[in-house]
Design a protein around this motif. Sequence first.
Motif, short mmCIF file in Angstrom:
data_model
loop_
_atom_site.label_atom_id
_atom_site.label_comp_id
_atom_site.label_asym_id
_atom_site.label_seq_id
_atom_site.Cartn_x
_atom_site.Cartn_y
_atom_site.Cartn_z
N PHE B 62 42.80 1.71 -6.11
CA PHE B 62 43.29 0.33 -6.18
C PHE B 62 42.38 -0.58 -5.38
O PHE B 62 41.90 -1.61 -5.88
CB PHE B 62 44.73 0.27 -5.63
N GLY B 64 39.33 -0.02 -4.49
CA GLY B 64 37.99 -0.03 -5.07
C GLY B 64 37.87 -1.02 -6.22
O GLY B 64 36.89 -1.75 -6.33
N VAL B 65 38.90 -1.07 -7.06
CA VAL B 65 38.88 -2.00 -8.20
C VAL B 65 38.95 -3.44 -7.70
O VAL B 65 38.23 -4.32 -8.18
CB VAL B 65 40.04 -1.70 -9.18
N ALA B 67 37.93 -4.49 -4.76
CA ALA B 67 36.65 -4.77 -4.10
C ALA B 67 35.58 -5.14 -5.12
O ALA B 67 34.72 -5.99 -4.87
CB ALA B 67 36.20 -3.57 -3.27
N ALA B 68 35.64 -4.51 -6.31
CA ALA B 68 34.64 -4.76 -7.35
C ALA B 68 34.94 -6.06 -8.10
O ALA B 68 34.21 -6.43 -9.02
CB ALA B 68 34.58 -3.58 -8.32
N ASP B 169 31.31 -1.17 2.54
CA ASP B 169 31.26 -1.14 1.08
C ASP B 169 30.69 0.19 0.59
O ASP B 169 31.10 0.71 -0.45
CB ASP B 169 30.46 -2.34 0.52
#
Lengths: 104, 246
Positions: B62, B64-65, B67-68, B169
């Motif tokens: 969750f 990671g998505v 953050a992207a 990151d």
Amino acid sequence: MSEQAVLWAAILVSGVASYALKLAGLSVPERVLAHPLATRVAALIPVALLAALIAVQVLGEGRALVLDARVVGLAAAVVMLLLRAPFLVVVFGAAAVAALVRLV
Amino acid sequence: MSTVTASSTSRREVVVDSLGVGIATGAYGVSFGALATASGMDVWQACALSLLVFSGASQFAFAGVIAAGGSPWAGALTSTLLASRNAFYGLALAPRLHLRGWRRLVHAQVVIDESTAMALGQPDDDGERFTRLAFRLTGWSIFVLWNLMTLIGALAGQAMGDPRTFGLDAAVGAAFLALLWPRLTAWPQRIVALIGAAVATGLVPLSPAGVPVILGGVVAVAVGLFIPHAADATDAPAEAGQREAR
């Protein structure tokens, strides 16, 4: 909805879904989930998704693909995993390596 | 653990082993807290994910998505797909835990990789006493520590400012790799991982953030079903067990 409201809604939905899956496993009759195909898919999902997440996390920058300090951090993580380092050492070790590369 | 015979397993051993796994796993909640705030969520959102989702890989996914730059709904979908394995853990645990009524509702929250591996690792000829003990001690010690460490990590992450300065990151990818690593036990899994990574990478320039991960995952699982499989590819709880064996 505001951006924050959407984020909170998605967090709550993820939480409910996660709990529902755990409870379903404990509650449903075995034959519902014990199909060999379902078991195989369940075993493959974490492998496929985690690998896809690694790729996007390390190479993606918005809609561009870039090679930067993150790749060096990931390479450091591979070395640490081969040396059987514990989880926290791998995560913060990779961060430290990437931070050092950016300083140089 | 399977080599330990019933007669040589004492209650004390089960307690020590379960708490050991609990402390080791709970401690890395600090990395989730730090990475969640680094991805742009606030301290309360990080803590809510740990309390409600309570499944490491799902929570990292969750974050990671987000953050992207992906939509929170793409994050929720990725998180839920990853959480689906917990249903299969519950299935394996149900006949050995015999949870009924409110106890089932409460203990369901701690059906995760580690509690499943510890519970199923106990010998099953003692009336499931050790199985239940290992499940509860491992699950709830992780729950308490994971949430506490998430709060600490989130506060620290927020105090740090720009996550890139500290390489946080890069740490997200390392966290995913550390979660993936013990699952790459045989060639079918390795091929599926390579396909997932390759498809996701190829889709980054072509699709909105969050989509490459989901599509890459779906394509890799589909291809994986056509690969002749080793016996261990069908046994999810055993995979979790291998994680403990490291």
